[in-house]
Scaffold this motif. Structure first.
Motif, PDB file in Angstrom:
ATOM      1  N   ARG A 194       0.854  -1.068   0.101  1.00  0.00           N
ATOM      2  CA  ARG A 194       0.244  -0.144   0.084  1.00  0.00           C
ATOM      3  C   ARG A 194       0.763   1.164   0.153  1.00  0.00           C
ATOM      4  O   ARG A 194       0.680   2.217  -0.851  1.00  0.00           O
ATOM      5  CB  ARG A 194      -1.046   0.059   1.318  1.00  0.00           C
ATOM      6  CG  ARG A 194      -1.986  -1.075   1.140  1.00  0.00           C
ATOM      7  CD  ARG A 194      -3.108  -0.929   2.258  1.00  0.00           C
ATOM      8  NE  ARG A 194      -4.076  -1.887   2.377  1.00  0.00           N
ATOM      9  CZ  ARG A 194      -5.011  -1.834   3.185  1.00  0.00           C
ATOM     10  NH1 ARG A 194      -5.382  -0.892   3.838  1.00  0.00           N
ATOM     11  NH2 ARG A 194      -5.789  -2.896   3.075  1.00  0.00           N
ATOM     12  N   GLN A 248       1.070   4.171  -2.992  1.00  0.00           N
ATOM     13  CA  GLN A 248       0.808   5.557  -2.441  1.00  0.00           C
ATOM     14  C   GLN A 248       1.806   6.562  -2.994  1.00  0.00           C
ATOM     15  O   GLN A 248       1.704   7.570  -3.482  1.00  0.00           O
ATOM     16  CB  GLN A 248       0.405   5.679  -1.088  1.00  0.00           C
ATOM     17  CG  GLN A 248      -0.778   5.099  -0.379  1.00  0.00           C
ATOM     18  CD  GLN A 248      -0.688   5.308   1.007  1.00  0.00           C
ATOM     19  OE1 GLN A 248       0.021   5.720   1.579  1.00  0.00           O
ATOM     20  NE2 GLN A 248      -1.928   4.688   1.739  1.00  0.00           N
ATOM     21  N   GLU A 272     -13.825   3.429   0.549  1.00  0.00           N
ATOM     22  CA  GLU A 272     -12.752   4.184   1.066  1.00  0.00           C
ATOM     23  C   GLU A 272     -11.437   3.455   1.272  1.00  0.00           C
ATOM     24  O   GLU A 272     -10.384   4.107   1.110  1.00  0.00           O
ATOM     25  CB  GLU A 272     -12.848   4.843   2.344  1.00  0.00           C
ATOM     26  CG  GLU A 272     -13.915   6.003   2.057  1.00  0.00           C
ATOM     27  CD  GLU A 272     -13.685   7.141   1.335  1.00  0.00           C
ATOM     28  OE1 GLU A 272     -12.251   7.517   1.240  1.00  0.00           O
ATOM     29  OE2 GLU A 272     -14.387   7.819   0.703  1.00  0.00           O
ATOM     30  N   GLU A 273     -11.741   2.096   1.921  1.00  0.00           N
ATOM     31  CA  GLU A 273     -10.474   1.077   2.146  1.00  0.00           C
ATOM     32  C   GLU A 273     -10.020   0.721   0.902  1.00  0.00           C
ATOM     33  O   GLU A 273      -8.858   0.666   0.707  1.00  0.00           O
ATOM     34  CB  GLU A 273     -10.976   0.116   3.063  1.00  0.00           C
ATOM     35  CG  GLU A 273     -11.422   0.471   4.386  1.00  0.00           C
ATOM     36  CD  GLU A 273     -12.705   1.069   4.624  1.00  0.00           C
ATOM     37  OE1 GLU A 273     -13.416   1.190   3.430  1.00  0.00           O
ATOM     38  OE2 GLU A 273     -13.297   1.387   5.568  1.00  0.00           O
ATOM     39  N   GLU A 290      -7.778   3.458  -0.731  1.00  0.00           N
ATOM     40  CA  GLU A 290      -6.634   3.482  -0.128  1.00  0.00           C
ATOM     41  C   GLU A 290      -5.783   2.439  -0.471  1.00  0.00           C
ATOM     42  O   GLU A 290      -4.471   2.572  -0.557  1.00  0.00           O
ATOM     43  CB  GLU A 290      -7.062   3.504   1.395  1.00  0.00           C
ATOM     44  CG  GLU A 290      -5.681   3.883   2.294  1.00  0.00           C
ATOM     45  CD  GLU A 290      -6.000   3.516   3.785  1.00  0.00           C
ATOM     46  OE1 GLU A 290      -4.848   3.798   4.512  1.00  0.00           O
ATOM     47  OE2 GLU A 290      -7.194   3.485   4.144  1.00  0.00           O
TER      48      GLU A 290
END
Length: 787
Positions: free
Chosen positions: A432, A436, A477-478, A481
């Motif tokens: 993750r 990002q 949302e998760e 992300e």
């Protein structure tokens, strides 16, 4: 020397005619013998292609292509197809369905002695381009000994080149869209003599995606033809067969594994792992890191997801060659990817369902389904890319907790055995933070992540099986992300859906309200005659004209109109049970037409208790609110009826005047006639201009004097600076022995000052002659030392 060589004698024409006649007779006898063998053929205990009643050309092509032993579907379908029977063939993936329809196709045209002049004789339709290419390659291998002309017509190729040769083809392998395009545009292309129609992956071709295209193609085909339908999940719909002009009783259903306990190959090991949606990419990356020496197919639901995974994983370097395949690529790129993956020993191919049907990739070890398929049939086709023929394979399905119950039920109904496994925590790799960072550094990666998010949500939203695909349970949302996004992107396609739902809801509410019947006498209750409430006869026109506001607030619409013309609630209306929800306290009236004077509108009066307060305005029809009065006096309202606005100026006494005021004729003549006033005005202006000219000249003279004074001051300061420099040089030369005295640093000269000094030094130089002898050189040295 030997004598002249004798030339061979030409055969007489009669002998050549006899040879052609004999060859024709041999061909006729071979065809008659072949027909007899087919009619007497018993398919029992047949295992090899040599035992089939087929021509020598087809047998040689099979032998040169190393096809010797038949599979179960080939044993059952080929003998029936050779006899001209329509077939619905169903078999597991990788069971050899392509040869099951290509061998009867070649034999049918061979027995009919088909030539190029006869036109198109056989048509093979495939749902995807890659599958059509694969079918055409197999046709070229086994039909190399025949003299038929065959062609491949798919999207992404040169349209004009295909159009030039399509009318001379005997066998055509194509996709539905490009075939329909040639039927509309290619001159001389007809299918009136068609003998055989083959639909590979028939269930996919006959579904909603190709419905209109296939219906348009079938209309141009002759009904007296043989039709072969093959698929791993064969359709038995009477409607689909009727569209193909097939009778359910005449068509023979052939299933090689109808009584089998599983719909998938026995040598295929199938597993599933419960993974939350935000953890899928982490699980997939960890899987790739632990299977670097494997050949892996990864299926996703959309091309945007495939592109995003390929670009990000390529940057993260999992240690295995990566490729991607989806429908938005050009045909050359798609062909290159399929060829490279087929030749690779260890590689990972991210793909959509475009590679789920029919494609034969050798030695695929794993089939990983990142997203669950739309139905169980698609699952069977996906896992069929591995464990083909006698090889082994494994399949892994990543399923979320909300999708698990529905997916298990669908797979159990299709006889698909699947086992649950768990992944060790040590094997998981979290990516993750890397995603990002990529989205932050690279705007293109961020754009792909947004598109992948939206496409996945849309793929869940449009699915029909709501027991599996639950859009409301998505952790948006998760999930965003996990893709590296700072937040969930806005989904535009939901706006139209919400609007549709609101419209349907309001329609339902209005229909419910309009269908209720009210008694005639609300206060009296039941009538004296029969004791039952009398109902009015209501028609659809009554309900139409009595409908309330057509939105979700229709029940509260009457609250907006329950007040009278002056903003007061009506006396005959009771207060709403919702506590006055959305009740109107002030109503806007159009006061632009009213002749309300300034005294009748809102005024500001001083108050004894404090600042000025607003006085309630009054009009002839009743009281109005402050907002109404302000709207009545607005520029927009006044401009509708009143004159155009004018600008005013105020004199010392506070009286308004127009900006430009003209005197009347009598006032003008008080100062004399026009010529006299003109002459006086010119004289006054002339005198004023002379005075102004004198002042301007004096100012200009002072400016010139000041400019000269500043120039002389600059020159004087420059001379003083040069003298100061010379004095400092002399003092330094005289007092060089005083080491304890601190000297100020030499002032840095300007560029123009340095240039002047260099010129002066140059002027002090003495020109001397070049010394010619040693005596001259010693004399020059002594003179320089004395100086």
């Amino acid at each position: 020397m030997s004598g002249p060589r004798s030339r061979p004698k030409k055969q007489p024409p009669t002998k050549r005619v006899n040879e052609k006649h004999l060859k024709r007779e041999r061909g006729v006898k071979e065809l008659e013998e072949l027909e007899r063998r087919i009619s007497e053929f018993d398919p029992k205990d047949v295992t090899t292609f040599n035992e089939l009643p087929i021509s020598k050309s087809t047998a040689n092509g099979l032998k040169l292509s190393h096809f010797t032993t038949m599979t179960e579907i080939q044993k059952q379908s080929i003998p029936l197809a050779l006899k001209g029977i329509d077939i619905l063939g169903a078999a597991k993936t990788g069971s050899g369905k392509t040869l099951a329809f290509l061998i009867p196709l070649l034999e049918t045209l061979y027995r009919d002695r088909w030539t190029q002049q006869d036109g198109l004789g056989a048509l093979v339709i495939s749902p995807t381009r890659e599958l059509a290419i694969q079918i055409f390659d197999v046709l070229r291998k086994i039909g190399r000994a025949h003299s038929f002309s065959a062609g491949l017509v798919i999207g992404g190729k040169d349209m004009q080149a295909e159009r030039d040769r399509i009318s001379r083809l005997n066998i055509l392998v194509c996709t539905p869209g490009r075939l329909l395009q040639h039927m509309d545009q290619a001159a001389g292309f007809g299918m009136g003599n068609l003998k055989m129609l083959v639909l590979d992956e028939a269930d996919r071709i006959l579904d909603m995606g190709f419905r209109k295209t296939i219906d348009a193609i079938i209309e141009h085909l002759p009904k007296t033809r043989q039709t072969l339908l093959f698929s791993a999940t064969q359709t038995k719909s009477v409607g689909d067969l009727a569209r193909l002009s097939l009778s359910p009783n005449a068509a023979q259903y052939v299933s090689a594994h109808e009584m089998a306990s599983s719909s998938t190959p026995a040598n295929l090991q199938q597993y599933y792992v419960i993974t939350p949606l935000p953890d899928k990419l982490d699980t997939l990356f960890g899987f790739l890191k632990t299977h670097l020496k494997a050949k892996i197919l990864v299926f996703a639901s959309s091309s945007k997801q495939v592109r995003f995974m390929f670009e990000t994983f390529k940057t993260l370097h999992p240690g295995i060659p990566l490729m991607h395949l989806h429908g938005r690529q050009k045909q050359t790129a798609r062909t290159d990817v399929t060829d490279r993956f087929a030749e690779s020993r260890h590689a990972c191919l991210f793909c959509t369902d475009i590679a789920a049907r029919g494609l034969d990739f050798p030695s695929v070890d794993w089939v990983v389904q990142l997203d669950v398929p739309e139905d169980a049939d698609t699952y069977i086709h996906r896992v069929g890319r591995t464990a083909r023929f006698d090889s082994t394979g494994r399949a892994l399905l990543l399923v979320t907790p909300s999708e698990l119950p529905g997916m298990q039920a669908r797979l159990a109904a299709k006889k698909v055995p699947i086992e649950k496994i768990t992944i060790k925590e040590s094997k998981k790799k979290s990516i993750r933070q890397h995603l990002q960072a990529l989205c932050f550094k690279n705007p293109e990666i961020k754009y792909l992540a947004q598109k992948a998010f939206i496409s996945y949500c849309k793929s869940i939203f449009i699915q029909k099986d709501k027991d599996i695909f639950k859009f409301a349970d998505l952790p948006a949302e998760e999930f965003a992300e996990s893709l590296g996004l700072p937040g969930a992107p806005r989904i535009k396609f939901l706006n139209s859906q919400k609007a549709k739902e609101l419209k349907n809801k309001s329609q339902q509410i209005s229909d419910d309200d309009g269908s209720e019947s009210e008694p005639d006498n609300d206060d009296e209750g039941p009538t004296a005659s029969n004791g039952n409430a009398k109902e009015n006869v209501r028609t659809k026109y009554d309900r139409m004209f009595e409908r309330q506001n057509q939105n979700v607030l229709s029940r509260h619409y009457m609250n907006l109109i329950k007040d009278d013309d002056y903003g007061r609630p009506r006396a005959d209306e009771e207060e709403d049970e919702d506590g006055g929800f959305m009740s109107v306290k002030r109503r806007n009236h159009d006061l632009s037409d009213s002749n309300a004077s300034e005294s009748e509108t809102e005024q500001i009066e001083p108050s004894n208790n404090g600042p000025a307060t607003k006085k309630k305005a009054q009009i002839d029809n009743g009281p109005i609110s402050n907002r109404q009065a302000k709207a009545a006096l607005s520029k927009k309202a006044m401009s509708k009826t009143g004159p155009n606005p004018t600008k005013l100026v105020f004199d010392d006494e506070g009286k308004p005047h127009a900006i430009y005021e003209f005197e009347d004729e009598e006032g003008f003549k008080k100062y004399g006639d026009a010529e006299t006033q003109k002459t006086e005005f010119i004289n006054r202006e002339e005198q004023r201009m002379r005075k102004v000219d004198v002042v301007d000249k004096a100012v200009a003279k002072e400016k010139r004097k000041e400019k000269k004074r500043k120039q002389r001051e600059r020159e004087r300061l420059s001379e003083q600076d040069d003298g100061l420099v010379e004095e400092q040089d002399e003092e330094q030369s005289e007092g060089s022995e005083m080491d304890d005295v601190h000297h100020a640093p030499e002032k840095r000269k300007k560029w123009f000052e340095e240039e002047g000094r260099a010129k002066r030094v140059k002027a002090d130089d003495i020109e001397i002659d070049q010394p010619k002898t040693l005596d001259d050189l010693e004399a020059l040295s002594l003179s320089l030392l004395r100086k």
